[in-house]
Design a protein around this motif. Structure first.
Motif, mmCIF file in Angstrom:
data_model
loop_
_atom_site.group_PDB
_atom_site.id
_atom_site.type_symbol
_atom_site.label_atom_id
_atom_site.label_comp_id
_atom_site.label_asym_id
_atom_site.label_seq_id
_atom_site.Cartn_x
_atom_site.Cartn_y
_atom_site.Cartn_z
ATOM 1 N N VAL A 137 54.911 45.759 9.464
ATOM 2 C CA VAL A 137 54.130 45.301 10.619
ATOM 3 C C VAL A 137 52.792 46.040 10.656
ATOM 4 N N ALA A 138 51.704 45.283 10.810
ATOM 5 C CA ALA A 138 50.367 45.862 10.964
ATOM 6 C C ALA A 138 49.952 45.751 12.416
ATOM 7 N N VAL A 139 49.549 46.866 13.002
ATOM 8 C CA VAL A 139 49.128 46.886 14.403
ATOM 9 C C VAL A 139 47.608 46.935 14.447
ATOM 10 N N MET A 140 47.012 45.814 14.867
ATOM 11 C CA MET A 140 45.562 45.713 14.930
ATOM 12 C C MET A 140 45.029 46.530 16.108
ATOM 13 N N ASP A 141 43.841 47.103 15.927
ATOM 14 C CA ASP A 141 43.378 48.099 16.891
ATOM 15 C C ASP A 141 41.852 48.188 16.858
ATOM 16 N N LYS A 142 41.255 48.449 17.998
ATOM 17 C CA LYS A 142 39.826 48.765 18.127
ATOM 18 C C LYS A 142 38.918 47.727 17.458
ATOM 19 N N VAL A 143 39.189 46.472 17.710
ATOM 20 C CA VAL A 143 38.337 45.407 17.186
ATOM 21 C C VAL A 143 37.161 45.242 18.149
ATOM 22 N N GLU A 144 35.958 45.521 17.674
ATOM 23 C CA GLU A 144 34.780 45.556 18.539
ATOM 24 C C GLU A 144 33.576 44.965 17.813
ATOM 25 N N THR A 145 32.702 44.310 18.568
ATOM 26 C CA THR A 145 31.436 43.810 18.034
ATOM 27 C C THR A 145 30.308 44.382 18.871
ATOM 28 N N ASP A 146 29.290 44.920 18.212
ATOM 29 C CA ASP A 146 28.130 45.442 18.925
ATOM 30 C C ASP A 146 27.486 44.308 19.729
ATOM 31 N N PRO A 147 27.081 44.566 20.987
ATOM 32 C CA PRO A 147 26.490 43.500 21.818
ATOM 33 C C PRO A 147 25.339 42.759 21.139
ATOM 34 N N ALA A 148 24.564 43.457 20.319
ATOM 35 C CA ALA A 148 23.420 42.818 19.661
ATOM 36 C C ALA A 148 23.843 41.821 18.582
ATOM 37 N N HIS A 149 25.126 41.839 18.220
ATOM 38 C CA HIS A 149 25.599 40.961 17.138
ATOM 39 C C HIS A 149 26.715 40.026 17.589
ATOM 40 N N ARG A 181 28.617 36.690 19.275
ATOM 41 C CA ARG A 181 28.492 35.233 19.137
ATOM 42 C C ARG A 181 27.980 34.824 17.747
ATOM 43 N N ARG A 182 28.348 35.611 16.748
ATOM 44 C CA ARG A 182 27.992 35.270 15.370
ATOM 45 C C ARG A 182 29.234 35.195 14.481
ATOM 46 N N GLY A 183 30.394 35.143 15.115
ATOM 47 C CA GLY A 183 31.632 35.022 14.355
ATOM 48 C C GLY A 183 32.126 36.308 13.727
ATOM 49 N N LEU A 184 31.593 37.440 14.151
ATOM 50 C CA LEU A 184 31.988 38.696 13.525
ATOM 51 C C LEU A 184 33.392 39.126 13.930
ATOM 52 N N GLY A 185 33.806 38.780 15.145
ATOM 53 C CA GLY A 185 35.173 39.090 15.552
ATOM 54 C C GLY A 185 36.181 38.383 14.655
ATOM 55 N N THR A 186 35.920 37.129 14.370
ATOM 56 C CA THR A 186 36.787 36.375 13.462
ATOM 57 C C THR A 186 36.745 36.963 12.063
ATOM 58 N N LEU A 187 35.552 37.326 11.605
ATOM 59 C CA LEU A 187 35.406 37.937 10.288
ATOM 60 C C LEU A 187 36.240 39.206 10.183
#
Length: 204
Positions: free
Chosen positions: A137-149, A151-157
């Protein structure tokens, strides 16, 4: 549910390099030692709150419970504050396509049972995420995108990169504790809600 909680606790500890969580009759004790988060009581048996809550006197102590906020609040005494609502979520892991983003570079680093993904733009941080392994099991953690970036799909990336690399490291399932904002992203990626996740912190 208790097995899912155990995996989440162990994987989160691996992600953050904390001490090994200790099993208790009411759930799990986690010594975190971070600013604003000294320790965690991960409670799976709610009536134990009546005994646990009055004995806490150190600010930065957190309670994590898998019930709606309304079920936990009656046990509280002055000094405790409820954090924004969250969710325990999970997904089976399958390889997914990862689309490159023009101008962005992705770095992956393994460190023991943890993996870190960093996305940069012109050498500057743009997004990040990590996971800790608890067996398969992999526990995902601390997924964050800088405000300046945003709405560019980086969270999905970041999420897809983490999920694919988790498979390479032997994981077959992923778990996370997500926020209300994060839930929308994760559901579009095939994650499902397993339970509410109520967080309460002792401020003193």
């Amino acid at each position: 549910m208790n097995e899912l909680v155990r995996d989440w606790v162990m994987g989160w500890a691996a992600s953050r390099s904390t001490e090994t969580p200790v099993a208790e009759p009411w759930g799990w004790l986690m010594e975190v030692g971070a600013p604003g988060q000294v320790r965690r009581f991960v409670v799976t048996d709610l009536p134990w709150l009546a005994e646990l809550v009055p004995g806490v006197d150190e600010p930065g102590t957190w309670l994590k419970m898998f019930v709606p906020e309304a079920e936990a609040v009656p046990y509280l005494v002055p000094g405790w504050e409820v954090a924004p609502a969250g969710y325990m979520m999970s997904t089976p892991l399958e390889r997914v396509p990862v689309a490159a983003r023009d101008g962005y570079e992705v770095e992956i680093e393994d460190a023991g049972a943890a993996t870190f993904v960093r996305v940069t733009h012109g050498g500057e941080p743009a997004a990040r995420g990590q996971f800790g392994l608890a067996g398969p099991v992999a526990v995902m953690d601390k997924v964050e995108t800088d405000p300046a970036h945003q709405r560019r799909g980086l969270g999905t990336l970041v999420m897809r990169t983490l999920q694919n690399h988790a498979i390479e490291r032997g994981a077959r399932k992923a778990v996370l504790g997500g926020t209300e904002d994060g839930r929308a992203l994760y559901e579009t990626l095939g994650w499902r809600v397993e339970s509410p996740l109520t967080s309460i912190v002792y401020k003193g």
